[in-house]
Design an enzyme around this catalytic site. Structure first.
Site, PDB file in Angstrom:
ATOM      1  N   CYS A  96       1.011  -1.194  -0.490  1.00  0.00           N
ATOM      2  CA  CYS A  96       0.075  -0.263   0.419  1.00  0.00           C
ATOM      3  C   CYS A  96       0.979   1.322   0.243  1.00  0.00           C
ATOM      4  CB  CYS A  96      -1.040   0.009   0.655  1.00  0.00           C
ATOM      5  SG  CYS A  96      -1.969   1.047   0.519  1.00  0.00           S
ATOM      6  N   ARG A 130     -12.853   6.237  -2.534  1.00  0.00           N
ATOM      7  CA  ARG A 130     -12.163   4.744  -1.224  1.00  0.00           C
ATOM      8  C   ARG A 130     -11.883   3.902  -2.190  1.00  0.00           C
ATOM      9  NH1 ARG A 130      -8.503   6.881   1.936  1.00  0.00           N
ATOM     10  NH2 ARG A 130      -7.482   4.974   2.537  1.00  0.00           N
ATOM     11  N   HIS A 193      -3.332  -5.878   2.361  1.00  0.00           N
ATOM     12  CA  HIS A 193      -3.469  -6.494   3.640  1.00  0.00           C
ATOM     13  C   HIS A 193      -3.964  -7.120   4.470  1.00  0.00           C
ATOM     14  CE1 HIS A 193      -2.750  -1.590   4.248  1.00  0.00           C
ATOM     15  NE2 HIS A 193      -3.505  -1.650   3.761  1.00  0.00           N
TER      16      HIS A 193
HETATM   17  N1  GLN Z   1      -2.521   6.582   1.661  1.00  0.00           N
HETATM   18  C1  GLN Z   1      -2.487   5.645   0.198  1.00  0.00           C
HETATM   19  C2  GLN Z   1      -4.101   6.168  -0.402  1.00  0.00           C
HETATM   20  O1  GLN Z   1      -5.098   6.002   0.042  1.00  0.00           O
HETATM   21  C3  GLN Z   1      -2.084   4.854   1.052  1.00  0.00           C
HETATM   22  C4  GLN Z   1      -3.217   4.069   2.144  1.00  0.00           C
HETATM   23  C5  GLN Z   1      -2.886   2.522   3.167  1.00  0.00           C
HETATM   24  O2  GLN Z   1      -1.783   2.199   3.059  1.00  0.00           O
HETATM   25  N2  GLN Z   1      -3.741   1.396   2.759  1.00  0.00           N
HETATM   26  O3  GLN Z   1      -3.573   5.945  -1.265  1.00  0.00           O
END
Ligand code: GLN
Length: 241
Positions: A96, A130, A193
């Site tokens: 990520c 998101r 994750h």
């Molecule tokens: N900030 C980044 C995004 O939202 C990474 C998020 C994360 O590592 N979960 O794309």
């Protein structure tokens, strides 16, 4: 135990880049390395810390945009060292936030540019939506890969990286391309994750195997995948997005 072959694992930026249990990747990897008969030694490297002299595996996790901002400068300062290790075949897994920073750049949704180290041929733009939920991939080398994604960054691949897998359920790199993650040489980047490694021992075995071959010239995978892991995979796969 004396005479055991050591594997030097670097946990990169655990203070700032450890979200959704990414530290579990380090725990699963060390356990898997032990099961295969190696003696893992983990060094945590935070901003300002030197890399150890011997590095067999590098592993890093995700974080908020603010955490990425804190580590980006430090990462740029050690770009040469990390590029050299990657070019020399050192296996790495970046999840990520660090996946994004191992690419060329991450442009946040507020328009700030975080410069990456370009080990992976990818770039990322923060989007308004998101991508959240359980995700399943299919990959030629690792079979089914199961995880959880939560990012607003949309990542696109250049010709120097190939995807980690095809998306069966979920978004992946971005909602359009139908692929997830990136791979250049032995460096893997992924949004997954979960933590990723406890549910996907094939990925741990790849990291341990490549590291062992590189340092000791061979790898004899002796540890079977346990029943609990198989059950965890099945149950995670059945969870709705
Ligand atoms: N900030 C980044 C995004 O939202 C990474 C998020 C994360 O590592 N979960 O794309």
């Amino acid at each position: 135990m004396t005479g055991q072959r050591e594997l030097a694992i670097v946990s990169l930026y655990p203070r700032d880049m450890n979200i959704y249990g990414d530290r579990g990747n380090v725990l699963a990897l060390t356990r898997r390395a032990r099961e295969h008969g190696y003696a893992p030694r983990v060094t945590e490297v935070n901003p300002g810390d030197a890399l150890p002299e011997v590095v067999d595996i590098v592993i890093g996790g995700g974080g908020q945009d603010s955490g990425q901002g804190r580590v980006a400068k430090d990462l740029s300062a050690r770009a040469g060292e990390i590029r050299a290790l990657a070019g020399d075949g050192t296996p790495m897994l970046m999840v990520c936030g660090l996946y994004q920073l191992f690419g060329h750049r991450f442009i946040t949704h507020t328009g700030d540019e975080l410069v990456g180290i370009g080990v992976l041929d990818v770039e990322t733009r923060g989007g308004g939506e998101r991508m959240i939920g359980n995700i399943v991939l299919d990959s030629d080398e690792f079979g089914e890969i199961i995880g959880y994604e939560n990012h607003s960054g949309n990542t696109t691949l250049g010709p120097g990286s190939r995807p980690l897998g095809r998306v069966i359920q979920g978004a992946g790199n971005n909602p359009e391309d139908g692929v997830e993650g990136a791979r250049t040489g032995n460096v893997i980047g992924s949004y997954l994750h979960g933590s990723l490694l406890p549910k996907n021992p094939a990925l741990s075995d790849f990291l341990v195997g490549e590291a062992a071959r590189r340092r000791y010239g061979d790898f004899d995978p002796v540890a079977p995948v346990g029943e609990t892991v198989m059950r965890a995979r099945e149950s995670a796969k059945r969870r709705p997005r």
